[in-house]
Design a protein around this motif. Sequence first.
Motif, PDB file in Angstrom:
ATOM      1  N   ILE A 129       7.886  -3.006  22.234  1.00  0.00           N
ATOM      2  CA  ILE A 129       7.900  -4.426  22.607  1.00  0.00           C
ATOM      3  C   ILE A 129       8.010  -4.565  24.124  1.00  0.00           C
ATOM      4  N   MET A 130       8.874  -3.751  24.731  1.00  0.00           N
ATOM      5  CA  MET A 130       9.017  -3.782  26.183  1.00  0.00           C
ATOM      6  C   MET A 130       7.707  -3.443  26.869  1.00  0.00           C
ATOM      7  N   GLY A 131       6.980  -2.475  26.320  1.00  0.00           N
ATOM      8  CA  GLY A 131       5.695  -2.091  26.896  1.00  0.00           C
ATOM      9  C   GLY A 131       4.672  -3.208  26.815  1.00  0.00           C
ATOM     10  N   VAL A 132       4.623  -3.897  25.686  1.00  0.00           N
ATOM     11  CA  VAL A 132       3.693  -5.028  25.524  1.00  0.00           C
ATOM     12  C   VAL A 132       4.022  -6.129  26.522  1.00  0.00           C
TER      13      VAL A 132
ATOM     14  N   ARG B 177      21.927  -0.782  23.920  1.00  0.00           N
ATOM     15  CA  ARG B 177      22.665   0.179  24.746  1.00  0.00           C
ATOM     16  C   ARG B 177      21.747   1.182  25.442  1.00  0.00           C
ATOM     17  N   HIS B 178      20.545   0.753  25.795  1.00  0.00           N
ATOM     18  CA  HIS B 178      19.627   1.583  26.571  1.00  0.00           C
ATOM     19  C   HIS B 178      19.343   0.897  27.892  1.00  0.00           C
ATOM     20  N   ILE B 179      18.467   1.476  28.663  1.00  0.00           N
ATOM     21  CA  ILE B 179      18.021   0.897  29.931  1.00  0.00           C
ATOM     22  C   ILE B 179      16.576   1.321  30.130  1.00  0.00           C
ATOM     23  N   ASP B 180      15.801   0.506  30.831  1.00  0.00           N
ATOM     24  CA  ASP B 180      14.405   0.856  31.121  1.00  0.00           C
ATOM     25  C   ASP B 180      14.149   0.679  32.613  1.00  0.00           C
ATOM     26  N   LEU B 181      14.052   1.804  33.315  1.00  0.00           N
ATOM     27  CA  LEU B 181      13.810   1.794  34.755  1.00  0.00           C
ATOM     28  C   LEU B 181      12.324   1.876  35.092  1.00  0.00           C
ATOM     29  N   SER B 182      11.477   1.916  34.071  1.00  0.00           N
ATOM     30  CA  SER B 182      10.050   2.161  34.309  1.00  0.00           C
ATOM     31  C   SER B 182       9.205   0.895  34.247  1.00  0.00           C
ATOM     32  N   VAL B 183       9.827  -0.277  34.064  1.00  0.00           N
ATOM     33  CA  VAL B 183       9.038  -1.475  33.778  1.00  0.00           C
ATOM     34  C   VAL B 183       8.075  -1.833  34.905  1.00  0.00           C
TER      35      VAL B 183
END
Length: 429
Positions: A328-331, A77-83
Motif C-alpha cells: 500500500i505504501m508503494g502504491v 511498529r515499522h518505519i519506511d525511509l525509502s519513500v
Amino acid sequence: MAEASAPSAQKRGNIFKTLELDTRLLGMIGAFIVVCIVFNVLTDGRFLTPRNIFNLTIQTVSVAIMATGMVFVIVTRHIDLSVGSLLATCSAMMAITQTQLLPNMGLDFGHPLIAPVAIVVGLLTGAVIGAFQGWLIGYLTIPAFIVTLGGLLVWRNVAWYLTTGQTIGPLDETYQLFGGIGGTLGVTGSWVLGLIAVIAACIGIWNARRARIAYDFPVKPMWAEGVLMVIAAVLILGFVAVLNAYEVPSRVLARAFEARGETMPEGYTEGYGVPYSVLLLIAVAIVMTIVANRTRLGRYIFATGGNPDAAELSGINTRLLTVKVFAIMGVLCALAGMVASARLSFHSNDIGTLDELRVIAAAVIGGTALSGGMGTIYGAILGALIMQSLQSGMAMVGVDAPFQNIVVGAVLVVAVLVDIIYRKRTGGK
C-alpha cells in the motif's frame, strides 16, 4: 480574578467535552493557525493570499498522500525511509513510459492512452517494490529500518540509471492535469463539489448519531450536532471560496480565447477552483480512512501495532500483513510521484529528495505513535499541511534551504516529545 476565570474555563471544557472534539486535533489546528498568522505578519500579508494558499495546497498533496500510508507503516511498529527514493523510481518509470516506451510502440505523443498506461505502470512499480520490501521485513525478519534504509539508496540510484541522469519531459498534457494548476474544477465545479461535501459531512454526522442510538451509546445533544455541521460547512465552503478567489492571469485567459478563435470580453475573469490533485488526496483520505476504520485489514493493522504477539496468537498472519502494508505504501508513493512530476511537467533526478523526512514528520506531528497502535489519516494530512506551511513560509521570508531543514528536523523532535508528554498525561489514550 482567578475565581472569576475558573468557571469560564470550566464552561469551555464542558463545551469541548459535549462536542466530543479531539483535543490533539484542536492543538494541531491551533498550531497551524499560529504558523499562518506569524508568517502572514512576517510577509506583510502575502502568506494568506488566495494565490499562496492555492500553491501551498498543491505543494502539500504529494507528501500528504504518502503520509496516509506512513500511518499504517508506523502503526504496525515499522518505519519506511525509502519513500522519497521509491517516489523517484515510480516517477522515472511513468516518465519513460510516456516519452519512450509507448511512442516506440506506435502511440504518438498526446494519445489518450498514454497517461492511463503510464499511471498503471507507476502503480504496479510501486506495489511490486513495496511488497518486495515488505516480504524482506515480514518473512525474512530483516528490520524495517535496515531494509528501507537500503531502499533509500537503491531506488534513488535505480531512478538515476533508468533515466541515465537526464531530466525527462515534457510529460503528457493529460498526465499534467494531476499536477495542480494545470487541472482544476473551475469556480462552478468547485462550488458544486463544496455543496456535495457539506451534504456528505452532515449526513455522516447524522448517521453516526443514529448508529450510537441504535447501540444504546450516549449521544451529543442536538445543538452540538448542529454546531458540528455548521463548523464542517464553514470550513469546506471557506476552503472552496479561497481557491475560487485565485484568478487565472488575464494573459492565460486571452491565449485560451485566441486558441478557440474568440475574443476575450473586457473585464472577464475566471478563478482556478479546486485542483484535481486535491480531489485525488481527498479520495485517498476517504479510502484510507475506510480501510482503517471499516475493514478487517484495518482492524488487523491496529491490532498488530497494539500487541504483535497477541495478534499473531489470535490468528492474524502478521507476515502477510506486513507485505500488504508496504505494498500500500508503494502504491501511494507512485500516486505521489505522479502528482509531483505532473506539477513540474517533467521528471527530475532530485524529485522526492528528503520526502522521507517530511512524510515521517507529517505522520508523527499528526499524532501517529512511534510505539505503534495509534494514528489517524486526517491527522497525518494536517501534519503534512503544517510541515509544508513551515517550509513555504520560511522560503517566502528568505530563510536558506539548509536552515529550513534544520527547523523541520527540530519540529519533528519536538513533536515526538509533545506526543510522549501527551500520552503520559492522558494515560496512553
